[in-house]
Structure formats: structure tokens, C-alpha cells
Design an enzyme around this catalytic site. Structure first.
Site, PDB file in Angstrom:
ATOM      1  N   LYS A  42       0.584  -1.177   0.327  1.00  0.00           N
ATOM      2  CA  LYS A  42      -0.217   0.052  -0.044  1.00  0.00           C
ATOM      3  C   LYS A  42       0.765   1.246   0.162  1.00  0.00           C
ATOM      4  O   LYS A  42       2.075   1.264   0.217  1.00  0.00           O
ATOM      5  CB  LYS A  42      -0.956   0.020   1.205  1.00  0.00           C
ATOM      6  CG  LYS A  42      -2.028  -1.089   1.027  1.00  0.00           C
ATOM      7  CD  LYS A  42      -2.749  -1.302   2.392  1.00  0.00           C
ATOM      8  CE  LYS A  42      -4.142  -2.131   2.425  1.00  0.00           C
ATOM      9  NZ  LYS A  42      -4.863  -2.121   3.521  1.00  0.00           N
ATOM     10  N   TYR A  71     -12.360  -1.954  -3.376  1.00  0.00           N
ATOM     11  CA  TYR A  71     -12.829  -2.180  -2.171  1.00  0.00           C
ATOM     12  C   TYR A  71     -14.156  -2.177  -1.902  1.00  0.00           C
ATOM     13  O   TYR A  71     -14.743  -1.782  -0.934  1.00  0.00           O
ATOM     14  CB  TYR A  71     -12.028  -0.951  -1.383  1.00  0.00           C
ATOM     15  CG  TYR A  71     -10.651  -1.448  -0.762  1.00  0.00           C
ATOM     16  CD1 TYR A  71     -10.537  -2.502   0.186  1.00  0.00           C
ATOM     17  CD2 TYR A  71      -9.780  -0.865  -1.008  1.00  0.00           C
ATOM     18  CE1 TYR A  71      -9.352  -2.962   0.554  1.00  0.00           C
ATOM     19  CE2 TYR A  71      -8.427  -1.354  -0.665  1.00  0.00           C
ATOM     20  CZ  TYR A  71      -8.237  -2.424   0.209  1.00  0.00           C
ATOM     21  OH  TYR A  71      -7.056  -2.700   0.833  1.00  0.00           O
ATOM     22  N   ASN A  91      -2.077   0.552   6.708  1.00  0.00           N
ATOM     23  CA  ASN A  91      -1.273  -0.648   7.494  1.00  0.00           C
ATOM     24  C   ASN A  91      -0.781  -1.655   6.438  1.00  0.00           C
ATOM     25  O   ASN A  91      -0.227  -2.743   6.578  1.00  0.00           O
ATOM     26  CB  ASN A  91      -2.376  -1.837   7.971  1.00  0.00           C
ATOM     27  CG  ASN A  91      -3.602  -1.999   7.028  1.00  0.00           C
ATOM     28  OD1 ASN A  91      -3.455  -1.676   6.002  1.00  0.00           O
ATOM     29  ND2 ASN A  91      -4.516  -2.889   7.426  1.00  0.00           N
ATOM     30  N   HIS A  97      -2.293  -5.426   1.676  1.00  0.00           N
ATOM     31  CA  HIS A  97      -3.511  -6.051   1.471  1.00  0.00           C
ATOM     32  C   HIS A  97      -3.239  -7.454   0.951  1.00  0.00           C
ATOM     33  O   HIS A  97      -2.343  -7.838   0.412  1.00  0.00           O
ATOM     34  CB  HIS A  97      -4.285  -5.372   0.337  1.00  0.00           C
ATOM     35  CG  HIS A  97      -5.534  -6.102  -0.118  1.00  0.00           C
ATOM     36  ND1 HIS A  97      -6.582  -6.319   0.533  1.00  0.00           N
ATOM     37  CD2 HIS A  97      -5.369  -7.182  -1.165  1.00  0.00           C
ATOM     38  CE1 HIS A  97      -7.315  -7.329   0.153  1.00  0.00           C
ATOM     39  NE2 HIS A  97      -6.591  -7.754  -1.104  1.00  0.00           N
ATOM     40  N   GLU A 153      -9.499 -11.048  -7.363  1.00  0.00           N
ATOM     41  CA  GLU A 153      -8.772  -9.871  -7.042  1.00  0.00           C
ATOM     42  C   GLU A 153      -7.493  -9.938  -8.131  1.00  0.00           C
ATOM     43  O   GLU A 153      -7.249  -8.816  -8.680  1.00  0.00           O
ATOM     44  CB  GLU A 153      -8.169  -9.776  -5.664  1.00  0.00           C
ATOM     45  CG  GLU A 153      -9.398  -9.413  -4.712  1.00  0.00           C
ATOM     46  CD  GLU A 153      -9.045  -9.230  -3.124  1.00  0.00           C
ATOM     47  OE1 GLU A 153      -9.822  -9.053  -2.604  1.00  0.00           O
ATOM     48  OE2 GLU A 153      -7.813  -9.334  -3.131  1.00  0.00           O
TER      49      GLU A 153
HETATM   50  P1  ATP Z   1      -7.041  -5.999   3.573  1.00  0.00           P
HETATM   51  O1  ATP Z   1      -8.429  -6.335   2.867  1.00  0.00           O
HETATM   52  O2  ATP Z   1      -6.453  -4.830   3.156  1.00  0.00           O
HETATM   53  O3  ATP Z   1      -5.964  -7.174   3.520  1.00  0.00           O
HETATM   54  P2  ATP Z   1      -7.935  -6.638   6.192  1.00  0.00           P
HETATM   55  O4  ATP Z   1      -8.552  -7.842   5.503  1.00  0.00           O
HETATM   56  O5  ATP Z   1      -7.059  -7.111   7.370  1.00  0.00           O
HETATM   57  O6  ATP Z   1      -7.161  -6.163   5.301  1.00  0.00           O
HETATM   58  P3  ATP Z   1     -10.580  -5.454   6.148  1.00  0.00           P
HETATM   59  O7  ATP Z   1     -11.282  -5.409   7.431  1.00  0.00           O
HETATM   60  O8  ATP Z   1     -10.865  -6.144   4.870  1.00  0.00           O
HETATM   61  O9  ATP Z   1      -9.027  -5.827   6.768  1.00  0.00           O
HETATM   62  O10 ATP Z   1     -10.241  -3.885   5.964  1.00  0.00           O
HETATM   63  C1  ATP Z   1      -9.704  -3.476   4.624  1.00  0.00           C
HETATM   64  C2  ATP Z   1      -8.921  -2.248   4.963  1.00  0.00           C
HETATM   65  O11 ATP Z   1      -9.651  -1.105   5.602  1.00  0.00           O
HETATM   66  C3  ATP Z   1      -7.851  -2.446   6.067  1.00  0.00           C
HETATM   67  O12 ATP Z   1      -6.563  -3.206   5.804  1.00  0.00           O
HETATM   68  C4  ATP Z   1      -7.671  -1.100   6.671  1.00  0.00           C
HETATM   69  O13 ATP Z   1      -6.601  -0.379   5.418  1.00  0.00           O
HETATM   70  C5  ATP Z   1      -8.864  -0.473   6.461  1.00  0.00           C
HETATM   71  N1  ATP Z   1      -9.520  -0.439   7.552  1.00  0.00           N
HETATM   72  C6  ATP Z   1     -10.071  -1.382   8.286  1.00  0.00           C
HETATM   73  N2  ATP Z   1     -10.652  -1.016   9.261  1.00  0.00           N
HETATM   74  C7  ATP Z   1     -10.477   0.153   9.417  1.00  0.00           C
HETATM   75  C8  ATP Z   1     -10.730   1.431  10.528  1.00  0.00           C
HETATM   76  N3  ATP Z   1     -11.461   0.886  11.551  1.00  0.00           N
HETATM   77  N4  ATP Z   1     -10.416   2.452  10.207  1.00  0.00           N
HETATM   78  C9  ATP Z   1      -9.702   2.729   9.159  1.00  0.00           C
HETATM   79  N5  ATP Z   1      -9.306   2.035   8.063  1.00  0.00           N
HETATM   80  C10 ATP Z   1      -9.760   0.729   8.220  1.00  0.00           C
HETATM   81 MG    MG Z   2      -9.608  -7.810   3.854  1.00  0.00          MG
END
Ligand code: ATP
Ligand code: MG
Length: 137
Positions: A9, A49, A112, A115, A126
Site C-alpha cells: 500500500k 474495495y 497498514n 493487503h 482480485e
Molecule cells: P486487507 O483487506 O487490506 O487485506 P484486512 O482484511 O486485514 O485488510 P479489512 O477488514 O478487509 O481488513 O479492511 C480493509 C482495509 O480497510 C484494512 O486493511 C484497512 O486499510 C482499512 N480499515 C479497516 N478497518 C479500518 C478502520 N477501523 N479505520 C480505518 N481503516 C480501516
Molecule cells: Mg480484507
């Protein structure tokens, strides 16, 4: 043998962490079989997303993902989807295990660093979102 879609990211590409993150994948036995650096538009980030469009952080997430180039990649290995998520660590770096990418590099729950696809079906979708058949060997 399984494949998964990974994204390095903007917070990580901005800090020049692509090589360090790729080393974590390779050390875990994941092979980088396709990789490219691209800049997502807001529209493309929103589409990628889309599953999160009702979540309160959706707008912020799309703006972040479109804010700078990302590195999209296909990782291959035994149980690649689960293994990648293990190497990534918990979504919130505060909850991530020691040695994981998010523990070492993530700035916050939003920024973070990586992804990773969360299931076989989403991995296939994806991968097809970013790569054509010709780019996958
Ligand atoms: P990813 O899908 O990016 O691999 P993940 O599966 O661990 O991450 P998801 O719940 O799918 O987490 O959320 C997708 C992304 O949205 C997260 O990686 C993060 O960048 C963002 N995100 C998730 N929760 C929050 C939050 N509470 N506040 C801000 N951004 C968030
Ligand atoms: Mg996810």
C-alpha cells in the site's frame, strides 16, 4: 499450490519498503510470480474495495489507496492465502504479532502497509482485477 493477490500500500511504497516486505514473503516460502507498480484512480480503488462501501472508513480507505503508487503482486505457495495473511499480521498493527509486516511497518489500522486476499474466491477475483492471463506464468 495456491495463489493470492497482495498489494503493497501507499504508506509502504512512500517509505521505500517494497524490498523489505518482499523479503518477508519470500522468507515465508511465498513466491512472487507477478508484480507491477501502478497508481490507482479513486474510481479503481472504490471498485476494488466495493465490499467495504457501507463501512464508515470507505472514503478514507479509497483516498489513501489512490494517494500514491501501490505494488500489486501475485504470491504463490502451499496455502498461500492463509500464509500471506499470517505474514501480514492483524489489520490493526497494535494487535499484530511480533515479526509480522504490519507489526514492523504499519502506521495505523488504515495505513497498514499491505493487503491480502481473504479466501479462494476473492483471490481469484482480485488477481483477475489486476492481471491478465498473459501476465501470469
Ligand atoms: P486487507 O483487506 O487490506 O487485506 P484486512 O482484511 O486485514 O485488510 P479489512 O477488514 O478487509 O481488513 O479492511 C480493509 C482495509 O480497510 C484494512 O486493511 C484497512 O486499510 C482499512 N480499515 C479497516 N478497518 C479500518 C478502520 N477501523 N479505520 C480505518 N481503516 C480501516
Ligand atoms: Mg480484507
Amino acid at each position: 499450490i495456491e495463489r493470492t493477490l497482495s498489494i503493497i500500500k501507499p504508506d509502504a511504497t512512500n517509505r521505500n519498503l517494497t524490498g523489505k516486505i518482499n523479503a518477508k514473503f519470500e522468507d515465508a516460502g511465498l513466491r512472487i510470480v507477478a508484480q507491477k507498480r501502478i497508481k490507482l484512480s479513486m474510481e479503481q480503488a472504490g471498485k476494488f474495495y466495493e465490499v467495504h462501501k457501507e463501512r464508515p472508513f470507505y472514503g478514507e480507505l479509497c483516498e489513501f489507496m489512490a494517494s500514491a503508487p501501490v505494488v500489486v503482486q501475485v504470491l504463490e505457495g502451499e496455502n498461500a492465502i492463509a500464509k500471506n495473511r499470517e505474514v501480514m499480521g492483524a489489520t490493526n498493527p497494535a494487535n499484530a504479532d511480533a515479526g509480522t509486516i504490519r507489526k514492523e511497518f504499519a502506521l495505523s489500522v488504515g495505513e497498514n502497509s499491505v493487503h491480502g486476499s481473504d479466501a479462494a474466491e476473492t483471490a481469484a477475483q482480485e488477481i483477475a482485477f489486476f492481471f491478465s492471463g498473459l501476465e501470469l506464468v
